[in-house]
Design a protein around this motif. Structure first.
Motif, mmCIF file in Angstrom:
data_model
loop_
_atom_site.group_PDB
_atom_site.id
_atom_site.type_symbol
_atom_site.label_atom_id
_atom_site.label_comp_id
_atom_site.label_asym_id
_atom_site.label_seq_id
_atom_site.Cartn_x
_atom_site.Cartn_y
_atom_site.Cartn_z
ATOM 1 N N ALA A 188 0.830 -1.208 0.000
ATOM 2 C CA ALA A 188 0.000 0.000 0.000
ATOM 3 C C ALA A 188 0.864 1.258 0.000
ATOM 4 O O ALA A 188 0.552 2.245 -0.684
ATOM 5 N N VAL A 189 1.960 1.222 0.742
ATOM 6 C CA VAL A 189 2.891 2.356 0.761
ATOM 7 C C VAL A 189 3.481 2.570 -0.638
ATOM 8 O O VAL A 189 3.641 3.712 -1.102
ATOM 9 N N ALA A 190 3.790 1.462 -1.305
ATOM 10 C CA ALA A 190 4.328 1.566 -2.672
ATOM 11 C C ALA A 190 3.338 2.228 -3.623
ATOM 12 O O ALA A 190 3.737 2.833 -4.632
ATOM 13 N N GLU A 191 2.060 2.131 -3.278
ATOM 14 C CA GLU A 191 1.021 2.766 -4.103
ATOM 15 C C GLU A 191 0.670 4.171 -3.627
ATOM 16 O O GLU A 191 -0.273 4.780 -4.120
ATOM 17 N N GLY A 192 1.417 4.673 -2.622
ATOM 18 C CA GLY A 192 1.245 6.055 -2.198
ATOM 19 C C GLY A 192 0.542 6.276 -0.878
ATOM 20 O O GLY A 192 0.355 7.422 -0.455
ATOM 21 N N GLN A 197 -1.243 4.790 8.043
ATOM 22 C CA GLN A 197 -2.572 4.486 7.524
ATOM 23 C C GLN A 197 -2.601 3.103 6.882
ATOM 24 O O GLN A 197 -3.580 2.354 7.015
ATOM 25 N N ALA A 198 -1.511 2.743 6.214
ATOM 26 C CA ALA A 198 -1.423 1.430 5.575
ATOM 27 C C ALA A 198 -1.495 0.314 6.614
ATOM 28 O O ALA A 198 -2.187 -0.697 6.413
#
Length: 264
Positions: A188-192, A197-198
């Protein structure tokens, strides 16, 4: 004292917190022993219990004693205190690999023992504990032990041959779940998505999914199918997990865990 602990580490602390919060015992009814002064002072500060550096004092003053030291220290601790254990006293153990037969041999006399395997979610009141008694424990005493163990989560009485499987499926499995949550959050972090939050989204998804299994009574495969729409996003992700051997990796990991538990 009604409840004693030999060892005051994380699992002992989780149990203390649970039984006090559930009003099973009052802080003044609990005593914990630890040779490590900062460890025993920590639980004293957190829970208001009595503490000591003497394992023998815990045996002498308690009705029920939980052995919460690491498995490699069990033999030495039992050797130190076994002559003080009373016939009516109830001993609860939480060490993987330490069978009722092994424990009986170490004590060298008839002792009431309930062998258990809790897990670290006990620290937040969501533990899963398996319990198996030896032949000297009465039904009433087993019920009392289960009342203590249920103060920090759920408890099931199992036959002893299931204990190694319990180590893999609940004792060690929080580590697998944490890795899964971390991996989902990383993606999820890789997607911004922001890191904090992730973690929240991933952890809540796991929590909610687990609750669905427990509360609906539906087979996990059926619940999975409910999420997998035809030609949708989820079935595509499931296909990738299958391609990478997701389920077989989990099964192999648990088998490895059982093998180590049997050798402890």
């Amino acid at each position: 004292m009604k409840l004693g602990f030999i060892g005051t580490g994380n699992m002992a602390g989780a149990i203390m917190g649970g039984v006090i919060k559930s009003n099973v015992f009052k802080p003044e009814e609990i005593i914990g022993a630890d040779l490590f002064a900062p460890g025993r002072e920590k639980v004293k500060e957190l829970y208001g219990i009595n503490v000591t550096d003497s394992n023998k004092e815990v045996i002498e003053k308690s009705e029920v004693v939980i052995f919460s030291v690491k498995p490699q220290f069990y033999a030495d601790v039992i050797q130190e205190v076994k002559d003080l254990v009373r016939p009516e006293q109830l001993i609860i153990t939480i060490a993987p690999g330490k069978t009722l037969a092994w424990l009986a041999e170490q004590f060298g006399k008839d002792v009431k023992i309930v062998r258990t395997m809790p897990n670290t979610p006990a620290m937040v009141g969501e533990g899963m504990t398996a319990a198996t008694p030896n032949e000297h424990v009465t039904k009433e005493e087993l019920d009392y032990a289960c009342k203590i163990l249920s103060a920090f989560g759920k408890v099931e009485v199992v036959t002893e041959h299931m204990m190694d499987a319990v180590v893999a499926v609940s004792g060690s499995s929080p580590a697998y779940v944490f890795m899964f949550i971390e991996a989902m959050a990383d993606a999820a972090v890789a997607e911004g998505m922001p890191r904090a939050q992730a973690y929240k989204f991933a952890a809540q998804a796991v929590l909610g999914s687990a609750k669905m299994v427990l509360e609906t009574g539906k087979h996990p495969g059926e619940l999975k199918d409910m999420v997998c729409s035809p030609a949708g996003t989820t079935i595509e992700a499931v296909g990738v997990l299958e391609e990478h051997g997701f389920r077989s990796a989990v099964i192999d990991a648990m088998k490895a865990c059982v093998d180590v538990a049997k050798g402890m």
